[in-house]
Design an enzyme around this catalytic site. Structure first.
Site, PDB file in Angstrom:
ATOM      1  N   HIS A 167     -11.005  33.998  23.851  1.00  0.00           N
ATOM      2  CA  HIS A 167      -9.984  34.593  24.722  1.00  0.00           C
ATOM      3  C   HIS A 167      -9.071  35.431  23.836  1.00  0.00           C
ATOM      4  O   HIS A 167      -9.256  35.533  22.636  1.00  0.00           O
ATOM      5  CB  HIS A 167      -9.123  33.500  25.346  1.00  0.00           C
ATOM      6  CG  HIS A 167      -9.816  32.585  26.281  1.00  0.00           C
ATOM      7  ND1 HIS A 167     -10.150  32.946  27.559  1.00  0.00           N
ATOM      8  CD2 HIS A 167     -10.195  31.282  26.147  1.00  0.00           C
ATOM      9  CE1 HIS A 167     -10.696  31.901  28.173  1.00  0.00           C
ATOM     10  NE2 HIS A 167     -10.753  30.886  27.344  1.00  0.00           N
ATOM     11  N   CYS A 223     -15.873  32.330  27.863  1.00  0.00           N
ATOM     12  CA  CYS A 223     -15.581  30.914  28.071  1.00  0.00           C
ATOM     13  C   CYS A 223     -16.138  30.347  29.387  1.00  0.00           C
ATOM     14  O   CYS A 223     -17.345  30.172  29.487  1.00  0.00           O
ATOM     15  CB  CYS A 223     -14.084  30.683  27.936  1.00  0.00           C
ATOM     16  SG  CYS A 223     -13.709  28.959  27.571  1.00  0.00           S
ATOM     17  N   ARG A 236     -10.363  18.504  23.298  1.00  0.00           N
ATOM     18  CA  ARG A 236     -10.845  19.858  23.575  1.00  0.00           C
ATOM     19  C   ARG A 236     -10.944  20.651  22.263  1.00  0.00           C
ATOM     20  O   ARG A 236     -10.371  20.265  21.250  1.00  0.00           O
ATOM     21  CB  ARG A 236      -9.865  20.566  24.521  1.00  0.00           C
ATOM     22  CG  ARG A 236      -9.770  19.908  25.882  1.00  0.00           C
ATOM     23  CD  ARG A 236      -8.677  20.554  26.718  1.00  0.00           C
ATOM     24  NE  ARG A 236      -9.006  21.927  27.076  1.00  0.00           N
ATOM     25  CZ  ARG A 236      -9.823  22.265  28.077  1.00  0.00           C
ATOM     26  NH1 ARG A 236     -10.399  21.333  28.792  1.00  0.00           N
ATOM     27  NH2 ARG A 236     -10.047  23.521  28.355  1.00  0.00           N
TER      28      ARG A 236
HETATM   29  N1  GLN Z   1     -13.383  24.637  31.962  1.00  0.00           N
HETATM   30  C1  GLN Z   1     -14.114  25.026  30.850  1.00  0.00           C
HETATM   31  C2  GLN Z   1     -13.976  24.105  29.676  1.00  0.00           C
HETATM   32  O1  GLN Z   1     -12.961  23.462  29.501  1.00  0.00           O
HETATM   33  C3  GLN Z   1     -13.754  26.465  30.452  1.00  0.00           C
HETATM   34  C4  GLN Z   1     -12.347  26.641  29.949  1.00  0.00           C
HETATM   35  C5  GLN Z   1     -11.999  28.071  29.617  1.00  0.00           C
HETATM   36  O2  GLN Z   1     -12.524  29.027  30.213  1.00  0.00           O
HETATM   37  N2  GLN Z   1     -11.057  28.255  28.716  1.00  0.00           N
HETATM   38  O3  GLN Z   1     -14.884  24.013  28.915  1.00  0.00           O
END
Ligand code: GLN
Length: 260
Positions: free
Chosen positions: A198, A99, A136
């Site tokens: 993750h 990520c 998101r």
């Molecule tokens: N900040 C990054 C995003 O939102 C990565 C987030 C994450 O590692 N879960 O894309």
């Protein structure tokens, strides 16, 4: 009888405190356990900002996820290690970047506030956050990787786009993956894997954990070492089956919260 030295592997975790979203540090623990069960000595070293460290001594390099704020904190330190890390991957070094770490292993990541963070260009990819008003990518993910399923959880605002010759890690079965549009997940260059998954991803994907170990052992000890002894890993396999079932029984990933 000739004495055979125990095999050993060095696992390096970059920024273990800053890039550790959703327990990504568990990836190191999974590798350690699978080594221990096979009599392979595994040492895990954390690498923090400013530390003297060279990937030359590593067999597997792990980097986890983090929000934009944490990514910004590690960016300059990672950038100064870019040449060494690219050389390491060129020499078949094994990497798993998750990520936020995956985003910074591409050419750059443009964060939710529009500011661009240069990456180390190990993957031929760019990542950009479309801004705080856009949902998101959140939910369970299933990826088809070399005919097998890899399961995990994603939560990212940034979208990754692979350039034409960049191979993905796998194909999205359910979830968003790199950008929710092209059906691709992650990236792969030689023995370096980037992914949005993750979970941590390795404890519930023992076949992926073993692949990383096999690649690392082969690189250090030669091709005969890539055959790993089977393990009683029924708990890990059950975790994989349950995560797979959960992911496939929710028709669509939940739309996410709107913070970076
Ligand atoms: N900040 C990054 C995003 O939102 C990565 C987030 C994450 O590692 N879960 O894309």
């Amino acid at each position: 009888m000739s004495h055979v030295d125990a095999q050993s592997l060095h696992v390096a975790v970059l920024y273990p405190d800053l890039l550790n979203l959703y327990g990504d540090r568990g990836n190191a623990r999974a590798l350690e356990r699978r080594c221990e069960a096979r009599g392979i000595e595994a040492t895990v070293t954390g690498v923090d900002i400013g530390d003297e460290w060279s990937p030359e001594d590593a067999d597997i390099v792990l980097v986890g996820g983090g929000q934009d704020r944490e990514q910004r904190r590690v960016q300059a330190d990672l950038e100064r290690r870019g040449d060494d890390l690219r050389q390491y991957v060129d020499d078949d070094g094994v990497v798993l970047a998750v990520c936020g770490g995956f985003q910074l292993f591409g050419h750059h990541y443009r964060g939710w506030d529009g500011e661009v963070m240069p990456g180390i260009g190990l993957f031929d990819a760019v990542a950009a956050h479309p801004g705080p008003k856009i949902a998101r990518c959140v939910g369970n993910v299933v990826v088809l990787w070399e005919g097998e399923t890899v399961v995990g959880f994603e939560n990212h605002g940034g979208r990754t786009y692979l350039n034409d010759n960049q191979a993905p890690f796998g194909d999205v079965v359910t979830g968003f993956g790199n950008n929710g549009g092209d059906g691709l997940e992650g990236a792969r260059v030689k023995n370096a894997f980037g992914t949005y998954l993750h979970g941590a991803v390795l404890p519930k994907n023992p076949h992926l954990a073993d692949r990383l170990l096999a690649l690392a052992l082969e690189r250090r000890y030669g091709p005969d070492s890539a055959d790993l002894a089977p393990l009683d890993d029924s708990a890990a396999r059950k975790a994989h089956a349950e995560a797979l079932h959960a992911a496939l029984s929710t028709s669509e990933s939940a739309l996410g919260r709107r913070f970076a």
